[in-house]
Enzyme design. Structure first.
Site, mmCIF file in Angstrom:
data_model
loop_
_atom_site.group_PDB
_atom_site.id
_atom_site.type_symbol
_atom_site.label_atom_id
_atom_site.label_comp_id
_atom_site.label_asym_id
_atom_site.label_seq_id
_atom_site.Cartn_x
_atom_site.Cartn_y
_atom_site.Cartn_z
ATOM 1 N N SER A 148 0.840 -1.194 0.000
ATOM 2 C CA SER A 148 0.000 0.000 0.000
ATOM 3 C C SER A 148 0.882 1.253 0.000
ATOM 4 C CB SER A 148 -0.972 -0.036 1.196
ATOM 5 O OG SER A 148 -2.007 0.912 1.037
ATOM 6 N N GLU A 160 -1.845 -2.507 -8.251
ATOM 7 C CA GLU A 160 -3.003 -2.793 -7.398
ATOM 8 C C GLU A 160 -3.429 -1.496 -6.732
ATOM 9 O OE1 GLU A 160 -3.365 -2.911 -3.769
ATOM 10 O OE2 GLU A 160 -1.440 -1.914 -3.507
ATOM 11 N N HIS A 191 -4.877 -5.293 -1.571
ATOM 12 C CA HIS A 191 -5.769 -5.141 -0.420
ATOM 13 C C HIS A 191 -6.853 -6.219 -0.465
ATOM 14 C CE1 HIS A 191 -3.802 -1.231 -0.822
ATOM 15 N NE2 HIS A 191 -4.136 -0.984 0.424
#
Length: 309
Positions: A109, A207, A276
């Site tokens: 992330s 992502e 995630h």
């Protein structure tokens, strides 16, 4: 490429929060997970600090990171969670200190900014994988995500195929290259900085979470106009969670990906449970990998090396 040494039972790992503030109850739930692997956990001294949407001031977060890097007993640094904030400290990190003390770095992330900066400044392999507060400390943390930590204890080749999840070919082909990338919004934020993602000849993983199709469209357009898709060797589309659009009418996420990827002269494979999501298939970044849409596989070289005697 510099591969960190593997972990052995009895090693210390350090947990720090370089981005958003943590939920201490989730961290407490996650610590036994590492202890069951035979690891000792050392927490950053500022890890419970809160400074608005940050886990302490820039100086506090940087101090925790540098102390873990410099501590010879700490063999791996596990980032507690993402959120926002790693880009704020990237310019003040002592990359020479990292290079002199190569060890495992693990997270994803917002940590994508650190993955990119560390690898490009030092050549060190880092790991894109689930984190203590945002993943391990939750009740639905799954077995496959947990098993992925085994790659830190011995060099192993990882193979992602349709036994993990269904994969969809967007552009057929096969390619080899260094695996790079991570969170799309963070990669876009590196453009024009000293830590700009390098994609030429690389296999690019993408992502994200909470980004609507028009937002992903904008970020992919930014990558395209910056030339980041021109000479990429291949693309793996990971999980794009919580991406429901509030616009009506809208394009679907699949249509957005088609617009930007269908004309590329490289393989593009979608559907990877990387990001995630659960399961979260953790991967080393900065190692060589093979991507094939014909066999629908991604084969990745080991991210760690044997411990020096």
């Amino acid at each position: 490429m510099i591969a960190p040494e593997r972990l052995i039972r009895g090693d210390f790992i350090g947990i720090v929060a370089p981005a958003g503030p943590i939920k201490i109850e989730n961290l407490k739930k996650a610590i036994p997970f590492f202890e069951k692997m035979g690891l000792h956990v050392k927490l950053g001294k500022h890890i419970e600090k809160v400074h608005g949407y940050l886990a302490g001031t820039d100086e506090q977060r940087l101090e925790d990171l540098h102390e873990m890097i410099a501590d010879p007993a700490v063999k791996a640094i596990i980032f507690a969670r993402g959120g926002y904030g790693t880009g704020r400290i990237a310019d003040d990190i002592d990359y020479d200190l990292i290079k002199r003390n190569p060890k495992i770095y693990w997270g994803y992330s917002d940590i994508t900014y650190l993955h990119t900066a560390i690898h490009q400044k030092t050549g060190l392999v880092t790991f894109h994988g689930p984190m203590p507060v945002s993943d391990i400390g939750k009740d639905d943390f799954d077995e496959l995500s947990a098993i992925m930590f085994n790659q830190l204890f011995k060099p192993m080749t990882l193979v992602y195929n349709e036994k993990v999840s269904s994969l969809q070919t967007m552009v057929p082909g096969a390619a080899k290259g260094e695996l790079v990338g991570g969170n799309l919004s963070l990669l876009a934020s590196t453009l024009g900085t000293p830590y700009e993602i390098e994609t030429k000849g690389k296999l690019l993983l993408l992502e994200d979470i909470g980004e609507e199709p028009y937002q992903v469209d904008g970020m992919l357009n930014q990558l395209k106009l910056a030339g980041m898709l021109d000479e990429v060797a291949g693309i793996m589309v990971g999980d794009f969670a919580e991406a429901e659009s509030e616009l009506d009418p809208t394009l679907t996420m699949e249509q957005v990906f088609f617009d930007y990827f269908s004309g590329l002269n490289c393989p593009v494979l979608a559907g990877f449970k990387i990001g995630h999501c659960f399961p979260h298939f953790a991967v080393p970044l900065g190692v060589r990998a093979n991507l094939s849409t014909y066999t629908k596989t991604l084969q990745i070289e080991p991210g760690v090396k044997e411990t020096s005697l």
